[in-house]
Design a protein around this motif. Structure first.
Motif, PDB file in Angstrom:
ATOM      1  N   SER A   1       0.818  -1.224   0.000  1.00 52.89           N
ATOM      2  CA  SER A   1       0.000   0.000   0.000  1.00 52.89           C
ATOM      3  C   SER A   1       0.846   1.266   0.000  1.00 52.89           C
ATOM      4  N   TRP A   2       2.091   1.189   0.513  1.00 48.72           N
ATOM      5  CA  TRP A   2       2.973   2.346   0.484  1.00 48.72           C
ATOM      6  C   TRP A   2       4.434   1.887   0.483  1.00 48.72           C
ATOM      7  N   PHE A   3       5.295   2.766   0.051  1.00 52.74           N
ATOM      8  CA  PHE A   3       6.743   2.572   0.170  1.00 52.74           C
ATOM      9  C   PHE A   3       7.356   3.938   0.416  1.00 52.74           C
ATOM     10  N   ALA A   4       8.554   3.947   0.948  1.00 56.13           N
ATOM     11  CA  ALA A   4       9.222   5.215   1.250  1.00 56.13           C
ATOM     12  C   ALA A   4      10.603   5.237   0.619  1.00 56.13           C
ATOM     13  N   ALA A   5      10.801   6.146  -0.311  1.00 55.64           N
ATOM     14  CA  ALA A   5      12.101   6.304  -0.964  1.00 55.64           C
ATOM     15  C   ALA A   5      13.022   7.215  -0.168  1.00 55.64           C
ATOM     16  N   THR A   6      12.434   8.082   0.658  1.00 57.10           N
ATOM     17  CA  THR A   6      13.221   9.062   1.397  1.00 57.10           C
ATOM     18  C   THR A   6      12.692   9.209   2.818  1.00 57.10           C
ATOM     19  N   GLY A   7      13.444   9.933   3.621  1.00 58.81           N
ATOM     20  CA  GLY A   7      13.017  10.222   4.979  1.00 58.81           C
ATOM     21  C   GLY A   7      13.864  11.339   5.557  1.00 58.81           C
ATOM     22  N   TYR A   8      13.527  11.740   6.744  1.00 59.21           N
ATOM     23  CA  TYR A   8      14.303  12.788   7.408  1.00 59.21           C
ATOM     24  C   TYR A   8      14.487  12.412   8.867  1.00 59.21           C
ATOM     25  N   MET A   9      15.518  12.924   9.465  1.00 61.07           N
ATOM     26  CA  MET A   9      15.881  12.543  10.830  1.00 61.07           C
ATOM     27  C   MET A   9      16.219  13.757  11.669  1.00 61.07           C
ATOM     28  N   GLY A  10      16.030  13.599  12.960  1.00 60.55           N
ATOM     29  CA  GLY A  10      16.337  14.683  13.871  1.00 60.55           C
ATOM     30  C   GLY A  10      17.826  14.788  14.144  1.00 60.55           C
ATOM     31  N   ALA A  11      18.257  15.970  14.518  1.00 60.36           N
ATOM     32  CA  ALA A  11      19.661  16.214  14.882  1.00 60.36           C
ATOM     33  C   ALA A  11      19.735  17.511  15.669  1.00 60.36           C
ATOM     34  N   PHE A  12      20.798  17.660  16.440  1.00 60.20           N
ATOM     35  CA  PHE A  12      21.045  18.922  17.133  1.00 60.20           C
ATOM     36  C   PHE A  12      21.914  19.810  16.251  1.00 60.20           C
ATOM     37  N   CYS A  13      21.554  21.066  16.172  1.00 63.41           N
ATOM     38  CA  CYS A  13      22.425  22.089  15.568  1.00 63.41           C
ATOM     39  C   CYS A  13      23.074  22.824  16.738  1.00 63.41           C
ATOM     40  N   VAL A  14      24.360  22.656  16.887  1.00 63.09           N
ATOM     41  CA  VAL A  14      25.058  23.243  18.038  1.00 63.09           C
ATOM     42  C   VAL A  14      25.990  24.352  17.559  1.00 63.09           C
ATOM     43  N   ASN A  15      25.776  25.547  18.083  1.00 64.37           N
ATOM     44  CA  ASN A  15      26.614  26.680  17.714  1.00 64.37           C
ATOM     45  C   ASN A  15      27.904  26.635  18.534  1.00 64.37           C
ATOM     46  N   THR A  16      28.995  26.300  17.886  1.00 66.56           N
ATOM     47  CA  THR A  16      30.260  26.107  18.595  1.00 66.56           C
ATOM     48  C   THR A  16      30.809  27.413  19.169  1.00 66.56           C
ATOM     49  N   GLU A  17      30.517  28.538  18.531  1.00 66.85           N
ATOM     50  CA  GLU A  17      30.989  29.821  19.042  1.00 66.85           C
ATOM     51  C   GLU A  17      30.261  30.189  20.330  1.00 66.85           C
ATOM     52  N   VAL A  18      28.948  29.928  20.382  1.00 63.72           N
ATOM     53  CA  VAL A  18      28.185  30.210  21.607  1.00 63.72           C
ATOM     54  C   VAL A  18      28.657  29.305  22.731  1.00 63.72           C
ATOM     55  N   LEU A  19      28.900  28.019  22.409  1.00 64.31           N
ATOM     56  CA  LEU A  19      29.415  27.106  23.431  1.00 64.31           C
ATOM     57  C   LEU A  19      30.716  27.639  24.017  1.00 64.31           C
ATOM     58  N   LYS A  20      31.603  28.074  23.140  1.00 64.56           N
ATOM     59  CA  LYS A  20      32.912  28.545  23.590  1.00 64.56           C
ATOM     60  C   LYS A  20      32.793  29.806  24.438  1.00 64.56           C
ATOM     61  N   SER A  21      31.954  30.728  23.976  1.00 61.99           N
ATOM     62  CA  SER A  21      31.826  32.001  24.694  1.00 61.99           C
ATOM     63  C   SER A  21      31.192  31.825  26.072  1.00 61.99           C
ATOM     64  N   LYS A  22      30.347  30.797  26.226  1.00 63.63           N
ATOM     65  CA  LYS A  22      29.664  30.568  27.499  1.00 63.63           C
ATOM     66  C   LYS A  22      30.226  29.369  28.259  1.00 63.63           C
ATOM     67  N   ASN A  23      31.343  28.830  27.737  1.00 64.02           N
ATOM     68  CA  ASN A  23      32.031  27.716  28.387  1.00 64.02           C
ATOM     69  C   ASN A  23      31.082  26.541  28.641  1.00 64.02           C
ATOM     70  N   LEU A  24      30.351  26.159  27.604  1.00 62.38           N
ATOM     71  CA  LEU A  24      29.394  25.063  27.716  1.00 62.38           C
ATOM     72  C   LEU A  24      29.952  23.804  27.038  1.00 62.38           C
ATOM     73  N   PRO A  25      29.649  22.631  27.575  1.00 62.40           N
ATOM     74  CA  PRO A  25      30.123  21.389  26.959  1.00 62.40           C
ATOM     75  C   PRO A  25      29.313  21.047  25.708  1.00 62.40           C
ATOM     76  N   MET A  26      29.883  20.250  24.820  1.00 61.62           N
ATOM     77  CA  MET A  26      29.190  19.802  23.622  1.00 61.62           C
ATOM     78  C   MET A  26      28.183  18.701  24.010  1.00 61.62           C
ATOM     79  N   PRO A  27      26.892  18.905  23.757  1.00 63.00           N
ATOM     80  CA  PRO A  27      25.914  17.857  24.089  1.00 63.00           C
ATOM     81  C   PRO A  27      26.012  16.708  23.096  1.00 63.00           C
ATOM     82  N   GLN A  28      25.789  15.502  23.580  1.00 61.49           N
ATOM     83  CA  GLN A  28      25.845  14.325  22.723  1.00 61.49           C
ATOM     84  C   GLN A  28      24.541  13.537  22.719  1.00 61.49           C
ATOM     85  N   SER A  29      23.635  13.855  23.631  1.00 60.73           N
ATOM     86  CA  SER A  29      22.415  13.065  23.771  1.00 60.73           C
ATOM     87  C   SER A  29      21.276  13.927  24.296  1.00 60.73           C
TER      88      SER A  29
END
Length: 340
Positions: A122-150
Motif C-alpha cells: 500500500s505504500w513505500f518510502a524512498a526518502t526520509g528525514y531525521m532529527g539532529a542537534f544544531c550546536v553553535n560552537t561559538e556560543v558554546l565557547k563564549s559561554k564555556n558550555l560542553p558539547m551535548p551528545q544526547s
C-alpha cells in the motif's frame, strides 16, 4: 497564491488553483499528485522526472503534512488525487488515509529493506528525514558550555535558556523527536526526560527547521532540529556542528502510494516507478539525509557534516504504527507536561 510551471509539470502551493485543474475531466497522460515535500525539492525532482515521463502531465498540490492529511480524508468519498507522494508514514498510517490506497508494488520496491515498505504494497518510502542537534560552537565557547551528545545531556542545568526545539503539536519534526524518546526510554523515563528538558527550554517553535536557524544565528546554543538543515548550515559556513543524539535519534519516512480512486492508474504507476529509480535517488541526495534506495550514496554535504554512511547504526527503530496510534494522547500529555 504561489504556483509555477515546469513545462509538463504544474505545482500549486494551495488547493484553490488546483481545483480548476482537477475539476475538469482528467485526460490520459495527466495525473494529480498530492505531496508534503517542500516546493523547491518538488521542482528539482520533477525537472528530472519529465525527462523520463515526457508524455505525462504532472499536476502537484503541495500542502503541509497536517493540511494534506485533512484534505485526503475530506475527499474520501470522491478522491481527487492519483498519487500521494512524500507523505509522513506516521500520518499515512491513519486508517482514514491508508484505506484509500490501492496496493501497488512499484518497480524496485521489493529491493527496499522491509521497514521502508508496507507488506501489502500500500505504500513505500524512498526518502526520509531525521532529527539532529544544531550546536553553535561559538556560543558554546563564549559561554564555556560542553558539547551535548544526547537528549539526556540537554537536562544539564548549564543549558538553561540555551535550547530550542519544535512544538510536536505543530511540527512533524518535534513529534518524531519526542516519539523516539518515549519509545526508546519507555513511558516513565521518557516523560521524565521530557519534563527535565523542559526546564532548560528557551522556547518551542512551530517549525522543525527554525531551531537550527536560530542556533546558527547565535540566538541560542542548541537547536533540536533536522539533520538536513544542520548539514546545509555547515555547508553555508555557519559555526554549526551537527550532533546525532546518541540515545534516541528519531526519524520519519516519506511514504508514497497509489490512490484507489485514481482515474489514470497506468500513468500514476509509471510515476511511482520513477520515484524509486536511480536517477531519482541522485537528485534526492541534494535534500535528504535518508535515501532508502539500495546503492544510494550520501552527498558530499552529508559527508562533510559527519552524517554516518550507515544510518541504521544511529537511527532508533521507531514503531510508526504505535507512533501514529498514540499521537493524540502523546500530544495531550506533552501540552500538560510543558504548560508549567
Amino acid at each position: 497564491m504561489k504556483s509555477f510551471s515546469i513545462k509538463n509539470v504544474r505545482i500549486f502551493a494551495t488547493g484553490a488553483l488546483l481545483g480548476l485543474a482537477v475539476c475538469s475531466q482528467v485526460q490520459a497522460g495527466e495525473i494529480t499528485v498530492y505531496s508534503a515535500l517542500e516546493e523547491d525539492e518538488i521542482a528539482d525532482y520533477l525537472a528530472v522526472a519529465k525527462k523520463s515521463l515526457p508524455d505525462i502531465e504532472i499536476n502537484v498540490l503541495r500542502l503541509s503534512t497536517g493540511d494534506l492529511g485533512a484534505r485526503i480524508i475530506a475527499e474520501s468519498a470522491n478522491p481527487q488525487a492519483d498519487v500521494i507522494w512524500g507523505f509522513a508514514v506516521t500520518n499515512m498510517a491513519d486508517k482514514k488515509i491508508i484505506s484509500q490506497l490501492e496496493p501497488y508494488k512499484a518497480a524496485n520496491s521489493e529491493s527496499l529493506p522491509a521497514q521502508y515498505r508496507a507488506e501489502d504494497g500500500s505504500w513505500f518510502a524512498a526518502t526520509g528525514y531525521m532529527g539532529a542537534f544544531c550546536v553553535n560552537t561559538e556560543v558554546l565557547k563564549s559561554k564555556n558550555l560542553p558539547m551535548p551528545q544526547s537528549w539526556a545531556d540537554l537536562t544539564n542545568p548549564v543549558y538553561k535558556g540555551e535550547v530550542v526545539m519544535p512544538n510536536p503539536a505543530s511540527s512533524g519534526t518535534g513529534y518524531l523527536q519526542i516519539a523516539a524518546i518515549i519509545q526508546g526510554a519507555g513511558e516513565e523515563a521518557g516523560w521524565k526526560l521530557i519534563d527535565d528538558m523542559d526546564g532548560n527550554m528557551a522556547q518551542y517553535t512551530s517549525s522543525g527547521s527554525k531551531p537550527c536557524k536560530m542556533a546558527r544565528a547565535g540566538e541560542y546554543a542548541i537547536g533540536a532540529s533536522l539533520s538536513f538543515v544542520a548539514m546545509k548550515s555547515v555547508e553555508m559556513g555557519y559555526p554549526i556542528s551537527m550532533v546525532i543524539p546518541s540515545d534516541w535519534a528519531g526519524y520519519e519516512l516519506e511514504a508514497s502510494g497509489l490512490v484507489a480512486g485514481s482515474k489514470n492508474k497506468e500513468d500514476a504507476k509509471k510515476f511511482l516507478d520513477w520515484t524509486l529509480s536511480q536517477e531519482a535517488a541522485e537528485v534526492y541526495a541534494k535534500y535528504k539525509a535518508i535515501i532508502t534506495i539500495p546503492g544510494s550514496k550520501p552527498s558530499e554535504m552529508a559527508t562533510a557534516a559527519g552524517l554516518p554512511e550507515n544510518l541504521s547504526e544511529v537511527l532508533y527503530p521507531v514503531d510508526f504504527a504505535k507512533s501514529a496510534m498514540e499521537r493524540p494522547e502523546i500530544l495531550k500529555k506533552w501540552s500538560a507536561t510543558t504548560a508549567k
